[in-house]
Design an enzyme around this catalytic site. Structure first.
Site, mmCIF file in Angstrom:
data_model
loop_
_atom_site.group_PDB
_atom_site.id
_atom_site.type_symbol
_atom_site.label_atom_id
_atom_site.label_comp_id
_atom_site.label_asym_id
_atom_site.label_seq_id
_atom_site.Cartn_x
_atom_site.Cartn_y
_atom_site.Cartn_z
ATOM 1 N N ARG A 194 41.042 30.180 30.312
ATOM 2 C CA ARG A 194 40.547 31.534 30.048
ATOM 3 C C ARG A 194 41.213 32.021 28.777
ATOM 4 N NH1 ARG A 194 40.524 34.551 35.865
ATOM 5 N NH2 ARG A 194 39.103 35.930 34.747
ATOM 6 N N LYS A 201 35.594 44.808 27.145
ATOM 7 C CA LYS A 201 36.147 43.448 27.214
ATOM 8 C C LYS A 201 37.391 43.286 26.350
ATOM 9 C CE LYS A 201 31.729 41.187 28.232
ATOM 10 N NZ LYS A 201 30.948 42.444 28.316
ATOM 11 N N ASP A 246 32.228 40.474 45.617
ATOM 12 C CA ASP A 246 31.370 39.500 46.297
ATOM 13 C C ASP A 246 30.769 40.046 47.590
ATOM 14 O OD1 ASP A 246 32.040 37.483 44.397
ATOM 15 O OD2 ASP A 246 33.936 37.184 45.431
ATOM 16 N N ASP A 300 31.409 32.172 44.586
ATOM 17 C CA ASP A 300 32.169 32.758 43.484
ATOM 18 C C ASP A 300 33.099 31.687 42.924
ATOM 19 O OD1 ASP A 300 33.281 34.743 41.792
ATOM 20 O OD2 ASP A 300 34.921 35.015 43.208
ATOM 21 N N PHE A 336 41.659 48.066 29.564
ATOM 22 C CA PHE A 336 40.560 47.103 29.586
ATOM 23 C C PHE A 336 39.434 47.628 30.459
ATOM 24 C CE2 PHE A 336 38.310 43.741 31.803
ATOM 25 C CZ PHE A 336 37.935 42.899 30.768
ATOM 26 N N THR A 357 29.588 33.686 38.718
ATOM 27 C CA THR A 357 30.910 34.128 38.279
ATOM 28 C C THR A 357 30.780 35.136 37.149
ATOM 29 O OG1 THR A 357 33.017 33.400 37.330
ATOM 30 C CG2 THR A 357 31.053 32.159 36.703
ATOM 31 N N GLY A 358 31.820 35.925 36.979
ATOM 32 C CA GLY A 358 31.856 36.874 35.870
ATOM 33 C C GLY A 358 32.508 36.328 34.631
ATOM 34 N N ASP A 359 33.004 35.083 34.692
ATOM 35 C CA ASP A 359 33.667 34.475 33.544
ATOM 36 C C ASP A 359 32.683 34.109 32.443
ATOM 37 O OD1 ASP A 359 36.333 34.648 33.917
ATOM 38 O OD2 ASP A 359 36.530 32.776 35.007
#
Length: 987
Positions: A537, A489, A729, A332, A484, A617-619
């Site tokens: 981010r 998003k 995870d 992750d 959120f 990753t979720g980014d």
């Protein structure tokens, strides 16, 4: 009160014992007498339920014993009537009261899924700790049902006539649909219920006292439905040992059949087969599994006691040798490679950007906005025919103000030992204030607005207070909040400025969704890409001014949509989207999640060790790519192929062809494109991806992470290791051959679900390079030597039986055969768990040594065959030598052969050891001493007088030298002309 409970408790267990499946369900509140006869019926089985007949299930899982007792009393009522000493209700009414009514207080765990009805907190809300549910350590804000919170006391809940309608149980912990209806009002009150009105089981009440009504228990709990049974992990080494054991068992059967065949199957040959099976049973080493399990315990103890990786916990002590053969590491990003500590780095207004070195300018603009006598005309009051060009100062002020308002952060005041807590909260003491939120990103943004002069000092369910640089308190009424979600998003809030009456809709979110919401501009996409490439981010912040009429119209439509039971999410989203048009773009914010300590050298070690690292990753894509470069997961001179977004089979085919033409380049792909590729071209995609030196999968869901691990195992047959720190995870960690959890800011859920737990990612290098390597090589040496020890004595038995006309007569009897595999050879053989070929510093300095283990050479069919040949050679030499030199008495054969066998085993251990440890010397000497001392008691099997003669000594010496000396010579020649790689580092 007791009589009312008796009437309503007639059958509270219909739901728990499976007598009805009421999904979705209606739960009643209040007196049965006060309800009219028009009950809302369940839509499936047409049953009705009141509050008291459902609430006992709150503690069903916690107090199964009491429930069983209650059932027993009902079933045996006649028997109880005969034995009771008083009225029957004196037994079960107190029990019913205890089980039915509980009020949860601060720091208590919620026992079931509930609807939040009431709280003792003055602000009308409470916080939950959800780290054991979703892995996040930040507190979650929960709101009670408005009409029940307004009741004077909690006891008034029993006086109202109302019911809760809940959706059928599902796995989603982030969403909920339901309604609360109170019928004793005029008109009846209808309120929509969402995730903010729930108290899920396994969470902990962090503030105040709460009262709720149970809607789900047992297997329908959200926490239970999200818990998957972890698979039982059997190490690859154990499977290989099992395979060798099967071969040895086959050899046992073959040898037994050959012995009977050489007797020409004479007489009762089938009984002879079983006699030979028992006689040669040592071919299958029963002690092998015991030795390996004990060795694994020692390896686990060494890992936990390693001072260079403090805090490491071994939760699965059966697979430490798996760490020495990892081919793919899946990790992750947030909280694992990074610290999950967000730091505000950039504010971008389109024409001007502010970094860390220019935040004083932002602070001065905010200060001037509240000290100048005149302000820019608000947009809502500006003339419609003119467009006012805002100054930089006003633009910065609007951006900071928006960031300070659009969030779910709540300031909490804690006593510091000097200031009273109530006084600190009343005066907004800065030293006592901490921020609580569900996301560290939001906390970093609010902390940044505080640093530039606009401080969030208070917040409750309906209002928010900001303090300006001049000390003035700005009050805002919270009209609506749009939380959120991973689907939307974005999050939004509608507030009314109490000083001006202005109503403003603020929104922030990811650029991919905000680009279609804000007004047209020519810089958003470019600047978002630039900031993402810096590893930031990015969030896009916007606003829209609303008139009172516009808002009232929206509110009416929004409330109606929230009361819908069917397709509520779609209807609510449609209403909100009516506001999300032509919003004014205010700014971009960039926060940085810094890398953990020594991430770069650790990844370099893993890469040099032949381990391919995949980051899941979720980014967003740009942020994930930049982090991969920053962490040196992707080297600077390495090409990167960014897989274009694909939605159809044809697009996936074309993109795979484009990717196939590239060689030795890293792959970056999004979760959506990955799903399309795996749907149509699973084999082709995995074949290409496995050839890449590194892979980055962004926008990955927890299910996709586990799916990737499973596909790697199936397609490559290699061992995988998954590393993560959050609840998202867990699936990946449990699916991998080795799961490693990092104790981070997202709680201990991943750590508790993992096979190994570490405190920092950098500890992974030593865990694999040192402990994994040593565990695998030591386990291989130990297993081979135990097999050699068993085959050696079995060979001697085979030679002995062959010489004496294939008779099924044991060579050694009684204590000799027991002591051989225990006190005479156990200590030196087991001391091999302390052996190591190189020092730990060398193993870390030269990770290429780890790469050799990926071929599986320490324990392979080749090495197994070599040890079989060695065993046959040594067993034959010892037995034939004893037969040639035993002179005239049979007892001398036993004395010579057994003594030579013991000495040979001790010398073979010495031959196998790479680095001597003082415990190894003790083990060798102790075993020899035990054998010599036991000769006094073995006069039944060994001639004590014969072993004291010179003849015995020279015969044993000759036989032992002939059995061991050639192997020492071969070992020397091999090291001389074909040395192993590690020997070059130790010379």
């Amino acid at each position: 009160m007791n009589q009312r409970l008796c009437r309503t408790l007639c059958c509270p267990w219909s739901r728990c014992c499976g007598m009805g499946d009421f999904r979705p369900r209606t739960v009643w509140l209040g007196h049965p007498e006060k309800r009219d006869q028009r009950y809302p019926r369940n839509v499936i089985n047409n049953q009705k339920y009141n509050f008291f007949t459902f609430l006992p299930a709150v503690l069903f899982n916690q107090f199964k014993y009491f429930f069983n007792l209650y059932f027993l009393l009902l079933a045996c009522s006649q028997f109880v009537n005969e034995l009771r000493l008083g009225a029957l209700y004196t037994y079960w009414v107190p029990l019913g009261l205890v089980l039915i009514i509980t009020i949860m207080r601060e720091n208590q765990r919620v026992p079931a899924d509930m609807i939040f009805l009431r709280t003792s907190e003055r602000n009308g809300s409470c916080f939950l700790r959800t780290d054991q549910l979703d892995g996040e350590t930040d507190w979650k804000l929960r709101l009670p049902v408005a009409c029940t919170q307004r009741l004077p006391t909690a006891a008034d809940l029993l006086q109202i006539r109302s019911y809760v309608y809940a959706e059928e149980p599902n796995i989603d912990i982030h969403n909920f649909i339901g309604t609360f209806t109170r019928e004793d009002g005029d008109p009846p009150v209808n309120e929509s219920l969402s995730i903010e009105n729930t108290l899920w089981a396994s969470t902990v009440v962090a503030s105040g006292t709460v009262v709720g009504v149970v809607i789900y228990t047992g297997k329908e709990l959200r926490s239970v439905m999200n818990t998957s049974n972890p698979r039982h992990k059997v190490g690859l080494f154990d499977l290989e040992v099992n395979c060798l054991t099967k071969i040895l068992f086959g050899a046992l059967v073959v040898v037994s059949l050959v012995m009977v065949a050489l007797q020409h199957f004479a007489g009762r040959w089938y009984l002879q087969i079983f006699r030979f099976l028992l006689l040669f049973s040592h071919i299958v080493p029963i002690s092998l599994r015991v030795n390996l399990d004990m060795g694994k315990m020692v390896f686990s103890w060494m890992i936990k006691k390693d001072s260079k990786i403090p805090g490491t916990v071994v939760r699965a002590s059966t697979i430490p040798e798996q760490l020495g053969r990892i081919s793919y590491l899946l990790t992750d990003k947030t909280g694992t490679l990074t610290q999950n500590e967000m730091v505000f780095r950039r504010l971008h207004l389109g024409t001007v950007a502010y970094g860390m070195d220019s935040m004083d300018e932002v602070q001065s603009h905010v200060f001037s906005a509240y000290t100048q006598p005149t302000h820019d005309l608000p947009a809502s009051r500006a003339p419609a025919t003119t467009k006012v060009r805002k100054t930089i100062s006003s633009r910065v002020h609007e951006a900071v103000k928006a960031i300070a308002l659009v969030h779910n952060v709540t300031p909490v005041y804690e006593s510091n030992g000097v200031t009273d807590q109530a006084e600190a909260e009343q005066h907004y003491e800065d030293t006592c204030r901490v921020y609580q939120a569900s996301s560290p990103d939001e906390v970093s943004l609010v902390q940044w607005t505080e640093s530039v002069g606009l401080t969030l000092v208070g917040r409750d369910q309906s209002s928010m207070q900001l303090r300006t640089p001049t000390g003035q308190i700005l009050n805002f009424t919270i009209l609506q909040i749009f939380p959120f979600t991973y689907e939307s998003k974005r999050m939004g809030i509608i507030v009314r400025d109490e000083s001006t009456g202005e109503i403003t809709f603020y929104m922030k979110g990811a650029d991919v969704v905000m680009a279609g919401i804000v007004q047209y501009n020519d810089w958003l996409e470019e600047e978002c890409g630039n900031m993402a490439r810096e590893g930031l981010r990015v969030l896009v912040v916007s606003k829209k001014s609303l008139t009172e009429e516009h808002y009232q119209d929206f509110e009416a439509r929004y409330v109606q949509a929230k009361l819908s039971v069917h397709d509520r999410s779609l209807k609510v989203a449609t209403v909100i989207e009516s506001l999300e048009m032509e919003m004014e773009l205010l700014c971009l914010t960039g926060v940085e999640d810094q890398l953990q300590a020594d991430v770069r050298p650790t990844l370099e070690i893993l890469r040099n060790a032949g381990i391919k690292v995949w980051m899941l990753t979720g980014d967003k894509l740009e942020t994930a790519t930049c982090t991969a470069k920053n962490a040196h997961l992707i080297t600077r001179n390495q090409d990167i192929h960014i897989f274009r977004p694909v939605t159809t089979r044809g697009e996936a085919h074309l993109e795979l062809n484009a990717f196939r033409r590239k060689h030795d380049c890293a792959l970056v792909i999004s979760g959506d494109s990955l799903e399309v590729c795996l749907k149509y071209y699973e084999y082709e995609f995995m074949e290409l991806a496995c050839q890449c030196p590194a892979v980055v999968c962004c926008r990955c869901t927890p299910t996709q992470k586990a799916q990737i691990v499973r596909l790697l195992q199936e397609r490559t047959g290699k061992l995988t290791c998954a590393v993560g720190d959050g609840g998202n995870d867990v699936s990946m960690i449990q699916e991998a051959d080795c799961g490693v959890g990092v104790e981070g800011k997202e709680g201990k859920q991943a750590s508790l679900a993992a096979d190994f737990s570490v405190t920092q990612f950098k500890h992974l290098g030593r865990l694999l390079m040192v402990h994994g390597r040593n565990s695998y090589k030591r386990s291989a040496a130990l297993s081979q030597f135990v097999i050699h020890r068993s085959l050696c004595i079995s060979t001697m038995q085979a030679v002995f039986s062959s010489v004496f006309y294939f008779a099924s007569v044991p060579l050694y009897q009684g204590f000799l055969i027991i002591g051989y595999s225990t006190i005479y050879t156990m200590f030196p053989v087991f001391s091999l768990v302390l052996d190591k070929d190189v020092k730990s510093e060398v193993a870390m300095l030269y990770p290429e040594l780890y790469k050799d283990l990926l071929k599986g050479r320490p324990l392979s069919y080749k090495t197994f065959l070599i040890w079989v040949l060695i065993s046959i050679y040594q067993g034959s030499i010892i037995m034939y030598g004893a037969l040639l030199l035993f002179e005239s008495e049979f007892v001398h054969i036993v004395a010579i052969s057994f003594t030579s066998l013991i000495l040979t085993e001790l010398l073979m251990v010495a031959l196998t050891i790479q680095t001597w440890h003082w415990l190894m010397i003790v083990g060798e000497l102790l075993s020899l001493a035990c054998y010599v001392a036991s000769l006094v008691f073995l006069h039944e099997f060994i001639d004590v007088y014969f072993i004291t003669t010179v003849s015995f000594l020279w015969k044993v010496t000759v036989i032992t030298l002939v059995s061991c000396l050639p192997l020492y010579i071969l070992k020397y020649l091999r090291r001389r002309f074909s040395p192993p790689s590690y020997s070059k580092l130790t010379s």
